[in-house]
Design an enzyme around this catalytic site. Sequence first.
Site, PDB file in Angstrom:
ATOM      1  N   SER A  98       2.015   5.521  -1.920  1.00 28.93           N
ATOM      2  CA  SER A  98       2.173   6.052  -3.041  1.00 28.93           C
ATOM      3  C   SER A  98       3.519   5.643  -3.866  1.00 28.93           C
ATOM      4  O   SER A  98       3.705   5.962  -4.958  1.00 28.93           O
ATOM      5  CB  SER A  98       2.614   7.589  -2.359  1.00 28.93           C
ATOM      6  OG  SER A  98       3.646   7.803  -1.648  1.00 28.93           O
ATOM      7  N   GLY A 157       3.368   1.527   8.095  1.00 25.11           N
ATOM      8  CA  GLY A 157       2.174   1.658   8.712  1.00 25.11           C
ATOM      9  C   GLY A 157       1.801   3.152   8.572  1.00 25.11           C
ATOM     10  O   GLY A 157       0.918   3.736   9.219  1.00 25.11           O
ATOM     11  N   ALA A 212       7.895   1.564   2.560  1.00 27.15           N
ATOM     12  CA  ALA A 212       8.263   1.604   3.849  1.00 27.15           C
ATOM     13  C   ALA A 212       8.565   2.900   4.059  1.00 27.15           C
ATOM     14  O   ALA A 212       8.592   3.656   3.300  1.00 27.15           O
ATOM     15  CB  ALA A 212       9.562   0.716   4.191  1.00 27.15           C
ATOM     16  N   GLU A 250      -0.428  -5.993   5.817  1.00 23.95           N
ATOM     17  CA  GLU A 250       1.068  -5.853   4.805  1.00 23.95           C
ATOM     18  C   GLU A 250       1.954  -7.135   5.599  1.00 23.95           C
ATOM     19  O   GLU A 250       2.273  -7.781   4.743  1.00 23.95           O
ATOM     20  CB  GLU A 250       1.559  -4.544   4.909  1.00 23.95           C
ATOM     21  CG  GLU A 250       0.846  -3.573   4.234  1.00 23.95           C
ATOM     22  CD  GLU A 250       1.370  -2.216   4.388  1.00 23.95           C
ATOM     23  OE1 GLU A 250       0.984  -1.283   3.468  1.00 23.95           O
ATOM     24  OE2 GLU A 250       2.035  -1.822   5.244  1.00 23.95           O
ATOM     25  N   THR A 274       0.689  -1.220   0.146  1.00 22.63           N
ATOM     26  CA  THR A 274      -0.008   0.066   0.047  1.00 22.63           C
ATOM     27  C   THR A 274       0.894   1.224   0.047  1.00 22.63           C
ATOM     28  O   THR A 274       2.149   1.261   0.607  1.00 22.63           O
ATOM     29  CB  THR A 274      -0.918  -0.147   1.454  1.00 22.63           C
ATOM     30  OG1 THR A 274      -1.603  -1.286   1.298  1.00 22.63           O
ATOM     31  CG2 THR A 274      -1.560   1.157   1.328  1.00 22.63           C
ATOM     32  N   GLY A 284       0.537   4.409   6.358  1.00 27.56           N
ATOM     33  CA  GLY A 284      -0.823   4.395   5.552  1.00 27.56           C
ATOM     34  C   GLY A 284      -1.775   3.545   6.587  1.00 27.56           C
ATOM     35  O   GLY A 284      -2.858   3.717   6.125  1.00 27.56           O
TER      36      GLY A 284
HETATM   37  C1  5RP Z   1       1.358   1.635   4.749  1.00 26.61           C
HETATM   38  C2  5RP Z   1       2.642   1.686   4.562  1.00 26.61           C
HETATM   39  C3  5RP Z   1       3.360   2.017   3.399  1.00 26.61           C
HETATM   40  O1  5RP Z   1       3.949   1.357   2.549  1.00 26.61           O
HETATM   41  C4  5RP Z   1       4.395   3.229   3.742  1.00 26.61           C
HETATM   42  O2  5RP Z   1       3.890   4.168   4.496  1.00 26.61           O
HETATM   43  C5  5RP Z   1       5.105   3.893   2.635  1.00 26.61           C
HETATM   44  O3  5RP Z   1       4.356   4.825   2.022  1.00 26.61           O
HETATM   45  P1  5RP Z   1       4.574   5.620   0.852  1.00 26.61           P
HETATM   46  O4  5RP Z   1       5.305   4.856  -0.105  1.00 26.61           O
HETATM   47  O5  5RP Z   1       3.492   6.398   0.407  1.00 26.61           O
HETATM   48  O6  5RP Z   1       5.563   6.658   1.258  1.00 26.61           O
HETATM   49  O7  5RP Z   1       3.360   0.859   5.293  1.00 26.61           O
HETATM   50  O8  5RP Z   1       0.905   0.922   5.662  1.00 26.61           O
END
Ligand code: 5RP
Length: 220
Positions: free
Chosen positions: A29, A97, A85, A105, A27, A99
């Site tokens: 961006s 986490g 991550a 995950e 999950t 998100g």
């Molecule tokens: C969601 C996550 C995401 O992988 C983490 O927050 C990184 O997100 P992004 O690629 O948007 O920076 O762990 O639970």
Amino acid sequence: MNEESKKTAGEASALFVEDGMVLGLGTGSTVKYALEAIAKRIKEEGLDVVALPTSKSTEELASSLGIKLSSLKEYSDIDLCIDGADEVDEDFNLIKGGGGAHTREKIIASASKKFIVVVDESKMVEKIGGFPVAVEFLGFGKRLVANQLHRIGGDPRLRGSFETDNGNLIFDTKFYIDDPLSLEDRINSIPGVLENGIFSRRRPERVIVGRGEKHEIIEK
Ligand code: 5RP
């Protein structure tokens, strides 16, 4: 710059997808770019893959891109999981986490033979702990969970107006992290805690770091 780096890392991970694979889709961006690149390969090369999403948002995006979806009820063995991550250290301990999807995950990453993490360069750190640890818990146990997190050295802050896909709450909790594996287990032993965002038991074998238009693949 960060956006370009996320795109570079996400897109590079799609090259590890092979015909016939069962995929775990993380999950966030950065993973979004992986999904778009995987969908492109499915269309252009006719790859036949099935994917297990780790969140409602990934499910919606993957489905809108035409990626075939399934669930752990149908597939308990996943060939490859690709996820983002918030922090990655030199031993590939992770904080995830941001998100709020870390519980699903971690389940999907743990069921996967291979685990690739995609990040922009700002996520690479010497020691994890700059980013707070997301702790998903049952609202029923809120007070007890907060007290116990304090007791083991954390500073829990409720993530306001947020409910996880599992219908639970999150304490974003700052810790000084000396021993990630032991802290991951200690947090999870608190009654009412579902899962926390330290990934030390299940670490990736490969991290793809986007650095502008270039990327670096680091393997353990
Ligand atoms: C969601 C996550 C995401 O992988 C983490 O927050 C990184 O997100 P992004 O690629 O948007 O920076 O762990 O639970």
